[in-house]
Design an enzyme around this catalytic site. Structure first.
Site, PDB file in Angstrom:
ATOM      1  N   LYS A  17      45.376  47.132  32.448  1.00  0.00           N
ATOM      2  CA  LYS A  17      46.659  46.451  32.302  1.00  0.00           C
ATOM      3  C   LYS A  17      47.714  47.306  31.593  1.00  0.00           C
ATOM      4  CE  LYS A  17      46.649  42.834  29.992  1.00  0.00           C
ATOM      5  NZ  LYS A  17      46.269  41.995  29.069  1.00  0.00           N
ATOM      6  N   ARG A 148      34.027  39.098  25.184  1.00  0.00           N
ATOM      7  CA  ARG A 148      35.487  39.228  25.289  1.00  0.00           C
ATOM      8  C   ARG A 148      35.975  38.811  26.675  1.00  0.00           C
ATOM      9  NH1 ARG A 148      36.275  45.116  23.557  1.00  0.00           N
ATOM     10  NH2 ARG A 148      38.179  44.967  24.760  1.00  0.00           N
TER      11      ARG A 148
END
Length: 194
Positions: A17, A148
């Site tokens: 990202k 996560r």
């Protein structure tokens, strides 16, 4: 494609990202706005918001939504974001989706798209384990990374759903060479906005 691009970038940890945010922002001529960067800039600048953030982060606590919202509102009001922006790391929950909408409405703007970089969990785990090895992050074990990813999926799936309902969600496979993924994102965005 329109001369403005008001975008939100979503994607799990390890999907690339940050890299894609910088590349897209450059291609589209808009600032990439990362909440992490805003936090760091305010802390470094010793602003009132920065001091608030530091109160939380120094205790290892999450920065509350209202502080994050205030920072994003402040950042989107700056001149370089007038013609567009790419938000990375915000919104993180459905309440922040609504707040972002309010912030934009106040200035007569709307969101063009929510770009979601998707990635196969096993590929991401492998990628993050490799990165942990290179950077010497011993606490990044497979179980920590998978946790996560689960937390991300839990918190972000509802955001994707909201944007999908509004016909703003554009999903792009984030696995592949960096250039390929950038091309995929730009092509998907052009066909969505175009």
């Amino acid at each position: 494609m329109s001369s403005t691009a008001r975008l939100v970038l979503l994607g799990p940890p390890g999907a690339g990202k940050g890299t894609q945010a910088a590349r897209l922002a450059e291609q589209l001529g808009v600032p990439a706005i990362s909440t992490g960067d805003i936090f760091r800039a305010n802390i470094k600048g010793g602003t009132e918001l920065g001091r608030k953030v530091q109160e939380y982060t120094s205790r290892g606590a999450l920065v509350p939504d209202e502080v994050t919202n205030e920072m994003v509102r402040d950042r989107l009001a700056q001149p370089d974001a007038a013609q567009g922006f790419l938000l990375d790391g915000y919104p993180r929950n459905v309440a922040q989706v609504a707040e972002l909408e309010r912030i934009l409405e106040e200035t007569g703007r709307t969101l063009d798209a929510a770009l979601e970089i998707t990635a196969d969990a096993d590929v991401v785990v492998e990628r993050l384990l490799k990165r942990a090895q290179i950077e010497g992050r011993e606490d990044d074990t497979e179980s920590v990374i998978r946790h996560r990813l689960d937390v991300y999926a839990e918190q972000t799936a509802p955001i994707s759903d909201v944007y999908a309902e509004r016909d703003l969600l554009v999903q792009v496979d984030g696995i592949g060479a960096v250039d390929e993924v950038t091309e995929r994102l730009l092509a998907a965005l052009a066909s969505h906005v175009g």
